[in-house]
Design a protein around this motif. Structure first.
Motif, PDB file in Angstrom:
ATOM      1  N   GLU A 211       0.682  -1.456  -0.078  1.00 34.74           N
ATOM      2  CA  GLU A 211      -0.064  -0.035   0.079  1.00 34.74           C
ATOM      3  C   GLU A 211       0.805   1.078   0.016  1.00 34.74           C
ATOM      4  OE1 GLU A 211      -2.532  -0.382   3.499  1.00 34.74           O
ATOM      5  OE2 GLU A 211      -3.785  -2.029   2.434  1.00 34.74           O
ATOM      6  N   GLN A 212       1.864   1.165   0.850  1.00 32.91           N
ATOM      7  CA  GLN A 212       2.795   2.317   0.939  1.00 32.91           C
ATOM      8  C   GLN A 212       3.488   2.648  -0.233  1.00 32.91           C
ATOM      9  OE1 GLN A 212       5.334   1.953   4.232  1.00 32.91           O
ATOM     10  NE2 GLN A 212       6.163   4.293   4.089  1.00 32.91           N
ATOM     11  N   ILE A 213       3.838   1.755  -1.014  1.00 31.74           N
ATOM     12  CA  ILE A 213       4.863   1.655  -2.044  1.00 31.74           C
ATOM     13  C   ILE A 213       4.244   2.080  -3.330  1.00 31.74           C
ATOM     14  CG2 ILE A 213       6.742   0.848  -3.222  1.00 31.74           C
ATOM     15  CD1 ILE A 213       7.396  -0.901  -0.585  1.00 31.74           C
ATOM     16  N   GLY A 214       3.173   1.540  -3.417  1.00 27.89           N
ATOM     17  CA  GLY A 214       2.267   1.583  -4.802  1.00 27.89           C
ATOM     18  C   GLY A 214       3.258   1.075  -5.872  1.00 27.89           C
ATOM     19  N   ASP A 215       3.285   1.991  -6.927  1.00 26.43           N
ATOM     20  CA  ASP A 215       4.189   1.449  -7.979  1.00 26.43           C
ATOM     21  C   ASP A 215       5.458   2.208  -8.129  1.00 26.43           C
ATOM     22  OD1 ASP A 215       3.470   4.043  -8.673  1.00 26.43           O
ATOM     23  OD2 ASP A 215       2.257   3.690 -10.619  1.00 26.43           O
ATOM     24  N   LYS A 216       5.903   2.804  -6.970  1.00 26.27           N
ATOM     25  CA  LYS A 216       7.106   3.496  -6.924  1.00 26.27           C
ATOM     26  C   LYS A 216       8.300   2.471  -6.736  1.00 26.27           C
ATOM     27  CE  LYS A 216       6.401   8.304  -5.572  1.00 26.27           C
ATOM     28  NZ  LYS A 216       4.821   8.446  -5.495  1.00 26.27           N
ATOM     29  N   LYS A 217       9.392   2.939  -6.734  1.00 25.35           N
ATOM     30  CA  LYS A 217      10.623   2.078  -6.582  1.00 25.35           C
ATOM     31  C   LYS A 217      11.173   2.135  -5.058  1.00 25.35           C
ATOM     32  CE  LYS A 217      13.176   3.798  -9.832  1.00 25.35           C
ATOM     33  NZ  LYS A 217      14.524   3.953 -10.831  1.00 25.35           N
ATOM     34  N   ALA A 232      15.407  -6.782   3.228  1.00 22.13           N
ATOM     35  CA  ALA A 232      15.431  -6.971   1.729  1.00 22.13           C
ATOM     36  C   ALA A 232      14.411  -8.041   1.445  1.00 22.13           C
ATOM     37  CB  ALA A 232      16.847  -7.470   1.218  1.00 22.13           C
ATOM     38  N   GLY A 233      14.552  -9.480   2.190  1.00 22.31           N
ATOM     39  CA  GLY A 233      13.554 -10.581   1.839  1.00 22.31           C
ATOM     40  C   GLY A 233      12.240  -9.959   2.090  1.00 22.31           C
ATOM     41  N   ALA A 238       7.199  -8.283  -1.185  1.00 23.30           N
ATOM     42  CA  ALA A 238       6.241  -7.052  -1.103  1.00 23.30           C
ATOM     43  C   ALA A 238       5.947  -6.713  -2.643  1.00 23.30           C
ATOM     44  CB  ALA A 238       6.368  -6.048  -0.011  1.00 23.30           C
ATOM     45  N   VAL A 239       7.297  -6.092  -3.146  1.00 29.80           N
ATOM     46  CA  VAL A 239       7.165  -5.568  -4.470  1.00 29.80           C
ATOM     47  C   VAL A 239       8.082  -5.976  -5.509  1.00 29.80           C
ATOM     48  CG1 VAL A 239       6.464  -3.343  -3.463  1.00 29.80           C
ATOM     49  CG2 VAL A 239       8.925  -3.782  -3.466  1.00 29.80           C
ATOM     50  N   GLY A 240       8.834  -7.141  -5.363  1.00 27.95           N
ATOM     51  CA  GLY A 240       9.713  -7.919  -6.367  1.00 27.95           C
ATOM     52  C   GLY A 240      10.544  -6.656  -6.909  1.00 27.95           C
ATOM     53  N   LYS A 241      10.507  -6.856  -8.338  1.00 29.75           N
ATOM     54  CA  LYS A 241      11.351  -5.916  -9.126  1.00 29.75           C
ATOM     55  C   LYS A 241      11.230  -4.355  -8.816  1.00 29.75           C
ATOM     56  CE  LYS A 241      13.917  -8.768 -12.124  1.00 29.75           C
ATOM     57  NZ  LYS A 241      13.948  -9.840 -11.358  1.00 29.75           N
ATOM     58  N   GLN A 242      10.503  -4.000  -8.062  1.00 29.62           N
ATOM     59  CA  GLN A 242      10.555  -2.535  -7.819  1.00 29.62           C
ATOM     60  C   GLN A 242      11.729  -2.300  -6.912  1.00 29.62           C
ATOM     61  OE1 GLN A 242       5.728  -2.972  -7.215  1.00 29.62           O
ATOM     62  NE2 GLN A 242       6.395  -0.855  -6.752  1.00 29.62           N
ATOM     63  N   LEU A 243      12.196  -3.324  -6.140  1.00 25.99           N
ATOM     64  CA  LEU A 243      13.007  -3.198  -5.068  1.00 25.99           C
ATOM     65  C   LEU A 243      14.818  -3.299  -5.864  1.00 25.99           C
ATOM     66  CD1 LEU A 243      14.320  -3.075  -2.432  1.00 25.99           C
ATOM     67  CD2 LEU A 243      14.128  -5.710  -2.402  1.00 25.99           C
ATOM     68  N   THR A 244      15.479  -2.253  -5.404  1.00 24.93           N
ATOM     69  CA  THR A 244      16.927  -2.358  -6.034  1.00 24.93           C
ATOM     70  C   THR A 244      17.608  -2.460  -4.803  1.00 24.93           C
ATOM     71  OG1 THR A 244      16.469  -1.267  -7.981  1.00 24.93           O
ATOM     72  CG2 THR A 244      18.791  -1.366  -7.079  1.00 24.93           C
ATOM     73  N   CYS A 245      18.691  -3.582  -4.609  1.00 20.21           N
ATOM     74  CA  CYS A 245      19.241  -3.560  -3.328  1.00 20.21           C
ATOM     75  C   CYS A 245      20.941  -3.213  -3.902  1.00 20.21           C
ATOM     76  CB  CYS A 245      19.494  -5.058  -2.759  1.00 20.21           C
ATOM     77  SG  CYS A 245      18.062  -5.341  -1.937  1.00 20.21           S
ATOM     78  N   VAL A 246      21.334  -2.455  -3.285  1.00 21.97           N
ATOM     79  CA  VAL A 246      22.806  -2.124  -3.621  1.00 21.97           C
ATOM     80  C   VAL A 246      23.869  -2.598  -2.411  1.00 21.97           C
ATOM     81  CG1 VAL A 246      24.437   0.087  -3.830  1.00 21.97           C
ATOM     82  CG2 VAL A 246      21.956   0.256  -4.703  1.00 21.97           C
ATOM     83  N   PHE A 247      24.585  -3.370  -2.922  1.00 22.72           N
ATOM     84  CA  PHE A 247      25.603  -4.001  -2.055  1.00 22.72           C
ATOM     85  C   PHE A 247      27.140  -3.709  -2.614  1.00 22.72           C
ATOM     86  CE2 PHE A 247      28.064  -8.285  -1.775  1.00 22.72           C
ATOM     87  CZ  PHE A 247      28.627  -8.098  -0.637  1.00 22.72           C
ATOM     88  N   GLU A 263      24.808 -14.490  -4.709  1.00 26.56           N
ATOM     89  CA  GLU A 263      24.184 -15.815  -5.094  1.00 26.56           C
ATOM     90  C   GLU A 263      22.914 -15.544  -4.377  1.00 26.56           C
ATOM     91  OE1 GLU A 263      26.791 -18.994  -5.620  1.00 26.56           O
ATOM     92  OE2 GLU A 263      25.187 -20.286  -4.975  1.00 26.56           O
ATOM     93  N   THR A 264      22.936 -15.470  -2.980  1.00 26.98           N
ATOM     94  CA  THR A 264      21.768 -15.706  -2.253  1.00 26.98           C
ATOM     95  C   THR A 264      20.533 -14.909  -2.807  1.00 26.98           C
ATOM     96  OG1 THR A 264      23.049 -16.148  -0.322  1.00 26.98           O
ATOM     97  CG2 THR A 264      20.665 -15.608   0.069  1.00 26.98           C
ATOM     98  N   PHE A 265      20.901 -13.791  -2.969  1.00 23.17           N
ATOM     99  CA  PHE A 265      20.021 -12.577  -2.932  1.00 23.17           C
ATOM    100  C   PHE A 265      19.482 -12.571  -4.708  1.00 23.17           C
ATOM    101  CE2 PHE A 265      20.924 -11.278   0.958  1.00 23.17           C
ATOM    102  CZ  PHE A 265      19.677 -10.999   1.495  1.00 23.17           C
ATOM    103  N   THR A 266      20.339 -13.000  -5.616  1.00 20.45           N
ATOM    104  CA  THR A 266      19.981 -13.115  -6.900  1.00 20.45           C
ATOM    105  C   THR A 266      19.359 -14.320  -7.127  1.00 20.45           C
ATOM    106  OG1 THR A 266      22.029 -13.872  -7.364  1.00 20.45           O
ATOM    107  CG2 THR A 266      21.727 -11.573  -8.044  1.00 20.45           C
ATOM    108  N   LYS A 267      19.729 -15.372  -6.614  1.00 20.06           N
ATOM    109  CA  LYS A 267      18.606 -16.792  -6.806  1.00 20.06           C
ATOM    110  C   LYS A 267      17.553 -16.796  -6.023  1.00 20.06           C
ATOM    111  CE  LYS A 267      22.307 -19.722  -8.568  1.00 20.06           C
ATOM    112  NZ  LYS A 267      23.440 -20.444  -8.065  1.00 20.06           N
ATOM    113  N   LEU A 268      17.553 -16.446  -4.887  1.00 17.65           N
ATOM    114  CA  LEU A 268      16.336 -16.714  -3.939  1.00 17.65           C
ATOM    115  C   LEU A 268      15.241 -15.704  -4.247  1.00 17.65           C
ATOM    116  CD1 LEU A 268      17.029 -19.020  -2.213  1.00 17.65           C
ATOM    117  CD2 LEU A 268      17.141 -17.601  -0.221  1.00 17.65           C
ATOM    118  N   PHE A 269      15.714 -14.477  -4.688  1.00 15.50           N
ATOM    119  CA  PHE A 269      14.588 -13.271  -4.522  1.00 15.50           C
ATOM    120  C   PHE A 269      14.476 -12.474  -5.743  1.00 15.50           C
ATOM    121  CE2 PHE A 269      16.046 -13.856  -0.022  1.00 15.50           C
ATOM    122  CZ  PHE A 269      14.766 -14.044   0.542  1.00 15.50           C
TER     123      PHE A 269
END
Ligand code: XMP
Length: 517
Positions: A211-217, A232-233, A238-247, A263-269
């Motif tokens: 609800e909070q994020i809507g279609d934003k990134k 991150a999980g 909640a929003v799948g590809k709308q999320l960008t994680c910077v490592f 590997e964990t985050f690219t494969k699992l999520f």
């Protein structure tokens, strides 16, 4: 639907967070509030129960935290613990005096058998006491429900007004039936239904986040630590590809850790995962630097330079997320004392760092802001995050940078990563991992003479460090069995190139710190 709420009113006791965690373990959502929170504010929160914590003071001390008697008229059940128990008696007209003999440690109490608070607890049991004052005269309407040899009012109550008090600490594990007593207060007196469950937490949070994020990134800085991983999980769910994680991998993580995180985050999520490898940049900035504080400063500054640049590149038109957890946010009730342990201060430094003025997001999201660490771990497991990440031991922001004494070089990083991996492997195999809160290898800036075969060697010394602790503010060096130490030493000298000597750090904190720099 909001959860039923219990309020833990903080009078500065050392166990306040422990009380809150115990309450949550009973399936009851609770929040810690300062003792001087206005009554109106407390009333508006509509709590079903209130717990007064202990505190270091005497009620007769003018500077000690007091409370208005109005709180007892809210009609909300109250449990006073230790100082909270004395304060309840004092505020309602009872008398508190100094004990002839302070009680400290495990003490036997016996209860009268007719208090709902003690339910099925055996008549005699051991509790943890720590007090120099005691309630010598009860206010009108109260009766004694438990006593010890030296404390005539170890517990008392006015069931009519739903006011209960215990001189001992039910929240600590040394109190044999402490958990049962707290549970009885919550379930039988306050009538909580136990609606705080992690399954619901995930479902409700995911819904709220959508609800909070809507279609934003959303952008999240991922460190590979427990909190940011679990955040991150949740966000990914909640929003799948709308999320960008910077490592940001500054090359100072443990052996293979950067790859494992990726590997964990690219494969699992489902998410966009951006890894920035900047080891060389860090090594250049650290060249020739040996002063610990300067090293820390450079690593911190470089990290955030790289991080904010990446954020600018990704765009700031959406939300910024952080893995802040509840203990990072609690405002202590200790008046003007600092009230935060070193861990909290460290967290402030690394997790809640100020954003540059030119970066403006639509808002900030802290999906774990209401959770304690153990709850974060539970959520992490339920989200399917690997055990090694969920149960990862604390790892300092500057990484191996604070474990390489003197100048940091590529060669030294390699030696330390290998040595640390061997040490960790051996601890895991020996089955004592769960007994240690933190263990790692250190590379002091020392070379020593040794002999290998017929040859003289002049190579690195490795120090190994393992500690047990409750809160990292103090720590004890772990008594690792000699045979485990022997295997570790053997393997380090045989398997890690350029290591010819091993020492075990037997310094507690204080006077040492956990890390060497
Ligand atoms: P010390 O060395 O202060 O460490 O006894 C206590 C705990 O804090 C961790 N530590 C850090 N954590 N950033 C962090 O996030 C840091 O700069 C930092 N320095 C120490 C340390 O590993 C131990 O768990």
């Amino acid at each position: 639907m909001a959860n039923q709420l219990c309020i833990v009113l903080d009078f500065g006791g050392q166990y306040n967070q422990l009380i809150a965690r115990r309450v949550r373990e009973c399936g009851v959502y609770c929040e810690i509030k300062r003792y001087d929170t206005p009554i109106e504010e407390l009333r508006a929160l509509n709590p079903m129960g209130i717990i007064f914590t202990g505190g270091p003071n005497s009620v007769y001390d003018m500077t000690s935290p007091h409370i208005s008697a109005e709180i007892f008229e809210l009609g909300v059940p109250i449990l006073g613990i230790c100082y909270g128990c004395q304060l309840m008696a004092y505020t309602l007209g009872g008398t508190v005096e100094s004990c002839e003999k302070s009680e400290y440690g495990k003490i036997e109490v016996s209860h009268s058998g007719d208090s709902v608070l003690f339910g099925d607890v055996p008549e005699k049991s051991i509790v943890w006491m720590s007090h120099t004052d005691f309630v010598s005269k009860l206010p009108g309407g109260f009766r004694v429900t438990a006593k010890s040899a030296d404390c005539p009012c170890a517990a008392f109550e006015d069931p009519e007004r739903k006011l209960y008090a215990v001189q001992f600490h039910p929240e600590v594990t040394h109190s044999q039936y402490g958990k049962e007593i707290l549970r009885s207060f919550l379930m039988n007196v306050c009538q909580f239904s136990g609606d705080w469950v992690m399954d619901d937490f995930i479902e409700n949070t995911v819904k709220k986040l959508r609800e909070q994020i809507g279609d934003k990134k959303v952008i999240l800085g991922l460190s590979g630590g427990v909190d940011s991983s679990v955040a991150a999980g949740l966000l990914s769910r909640a929003v799948g590809k709308q999320l960008t994680c910077v490592f940001v991998d500054q090359g100072l993580m443990r052996k293979d850790e950067g790859d494992f995180v990726e590997e964990t985050f690219t494969k699992l999520f489902d998410m966009n995962f951006v890894r920035v490898n900047c080891k060389d940049k860090f090594l250049t900035a650290l060249k020739g630097v040996t002063d610990p504080e300067q090293k820390r400063k450079i690593i911190g500054t470089e990290f955030y330079n790289v991080f904010w640049d990446k954020i600018r590149e990704q765009g700031t038109d959406g939300f910024f997320a952080q893995g802040t957890i509840y203990p990072d946010r609690i405002e202590s009730g200790k008046g003007n004392q600092a009230g935060h342990g070193s861990t909290a201060v460290i967290k402030t430094h690394h997790n809640m760092v100020k954003m540059p003025d030119d970066i403006k997001f639509a808002g900030t999201i802290e999906p774990l802001g209401d959770l304690f660490k153990d709850e974060v771990r539970k959520v992490g497991e339920m989200l399917g995050i690997p055990h090694d990440l969920v149960w990862r031991q604390p790892f300092p922001g500057p990484g191996l940078g604070v474990r390489i004494i003197g100048e940091i070089t590529e060669e030294k990083i390699k030696v330390l990563q290998e040595a640390d991996a061997v040490f960790r492997d051996e601890i895991r195999k020996s089955g004592i991992e769960d007994q240690l809160k933190q263990f790692f290898a250190v590379l002091p800036d020392v070379r020593t003479v040794g002999v290998m075969g017929d040859h003289r060697t002049y190579d690195h010394l490795i120090a190994i460090r393992a500690v047990t602790t409750d809160d990292f503010m103090t720590a004890d060096w772990a008594r690792i069995p000699y045979d485990v130490l022997a295997r570790v030493s053997n393997r380090l000298c045989n398997e890690v190139e350029h290591v010819n000597r091993v020492v075990y750090d037997i310094t507690s904190k204080p006077p040492g710190t956990v890390e060497w720099e």
